[in-house]
Scaffold this motif. Structure first.
Motif, short mmCIF file in Angstrom:
data_model
loop_
_atom_site.label_atom_id
_atom_site.label_comp_id
_atom_site.label_asym_id
_atom_site.label_seq_id
_atom_site.Cartn_x
_atom_site.Cartn_y
_atom_site.Cartn_z
N ASN A 22 0.76 -1.22 0.00
CA ASN A 22 0.10 -0.21 0.04
C ASN A 22 0.92 1.23 -0.15
OD1 ASN A 22 1.05 0.30 2.55
ND2 ASN A 22 -0.87 -0.36 3.75
N ASP A 23 1.97 1.07 -0.18
CA ASP A 23 3.12 2.31 -0.38
C ASP A 23 3.57 2.29 -1.52
OD1 ASP A 23 4.48 -0.03 0.41
OD2 ASP A 23 6.01 1.05 1.33
N ASP A 26 7.65 6.12 -3.71
CA ASP A 26 8.76 6.72 -2.87
C ASP A 26 9.05 8.37 -3.09
OD1 ASP A 26 10.67 6.72 -0.72
OD2 ASP A 26 11.94 5.62 -1.94
N LEU A 74 -0.55 11.65 -2.54
CA LEU A 74 0.66 11.97 -2.14
C LEU A 74 1.21 13.37 -2.50
CD1 LEU A 74 3.53 10.91 -0.97
CD2 LEU A 74 3.80 9.87 -3.03
#
Length: 255
Positions: A22-23, A26, A74
């Motif tokens: 779920n990330d 970066d 993000l």
């Protein structure tokens, strides 16, 4: 053509043995309110950098990744100013996420492909060769990716200026990789956002441009700018001096 990974690695990779994460993204921060967003579970040759250039009145997003996962949440954690997304070219890993944005910019010569995706966007090669180390969700299937049709709200020409309030970014039309390829120049900082046109490829792939003469002419043009840092479409930023060396190695390479 794009890099072909070790055949055994590709054969061992499957939907069933890759973790679900779920990330997906970066981030890394650079001076002058520049942030890189990368899709960290895809080989970086197959997934382009997303650059967030934060301004006081608006923020320019140079390239939008594959679009497999929306980068909007993000990006909104990085900047609270209105977002302007600009695709440096029509390839899937630069324009694939353009549809998530309200203001979507590209050059007219690439806008037609973005609005009617074909294998000209490179998705076929991506499905065949790209190496993943994780998947974004259970529904995503390897080999099934395809860009979403997107109409550009703004068509960009050479010399257009993005006014972000406390900073301005100039659009440079550098045809070659695609005939509508763009790079983005900030005179105040000496930053050049090179998209698919300018990046250092550690794999040293043989990836011929669509038009060799236009590509070489464009690279020579970029050498006339007092560039301090190049934020390329893939991999790590590099210096203006390295740009001169890169151009020297590219001129004549595809004759």
């Amino acid at each position: 053509m794009r890099i072909i990974p070790d055949r055994r690695l590709r054969e061992e990779m499957s939907d069933f043995n890759l973790p679900i994460v779920n990330d997906w993204y970066d981030t890394k921060s650079y001076p002058n309110n520049v942030t890189r967003i990368s899709e960290k579970y895809i080989d970086p040759y197959w997934s382009g950098n997303i650059w967030v250039i934060k301004g006081s009145e608006a923020s320019l997003i140079v390239d939008t990744g594959t679009g497999i996962v929306s980068p909007i949440p993000l990006i909104e954690s990085i900047t609270n100013t209105p977002l302007i997304a600009a695709a440096s070219c029509h390839y899937y890993d630069h324009a694939g996420g353009l549809h998530y944005f309200d203001r979507r910019c590209s050059h007219p010569l690439d806008a037609a492909v973005i609005s009617d995706p074909t294998n000209d966007m490179g998705a076929g090669h991506f499905n065949q060769f790209a190496v993943f180390s994780a998947l974004p969700n259970k529904e995503f299937k390897l080999g099934s990716y395809y860009p979403i049709s997107t109409i550009s709200s703004d068509l960009l020409c050479d010399g257009f200026i993005f006014d972000l309030g406390n900073r301005s970014i100039e659009v440079l039309h550098i045809p070659g990789r695609t005939m509508g390829s763009l790079v983005f120049w900030e005179e105040k900082t000496g930053n050049l956002f090179g998209g698919e046109t300018v990046f250092v490829d550690p794999y040293l792939n043989n990836f011929p441009p669509k038009n060799v003469q236009s590509y070489e002419d464009g690279l020579k043009r970029l050498c006339q700018y007092p560039v301090s840092t190049i934020f390329g479409g893939h991999f790590e930023p590099f210096s203006g001096k390295e740009l001169i060396d890169l151009v020297g190695s590219e001129i004549g390479r595809y004759d």
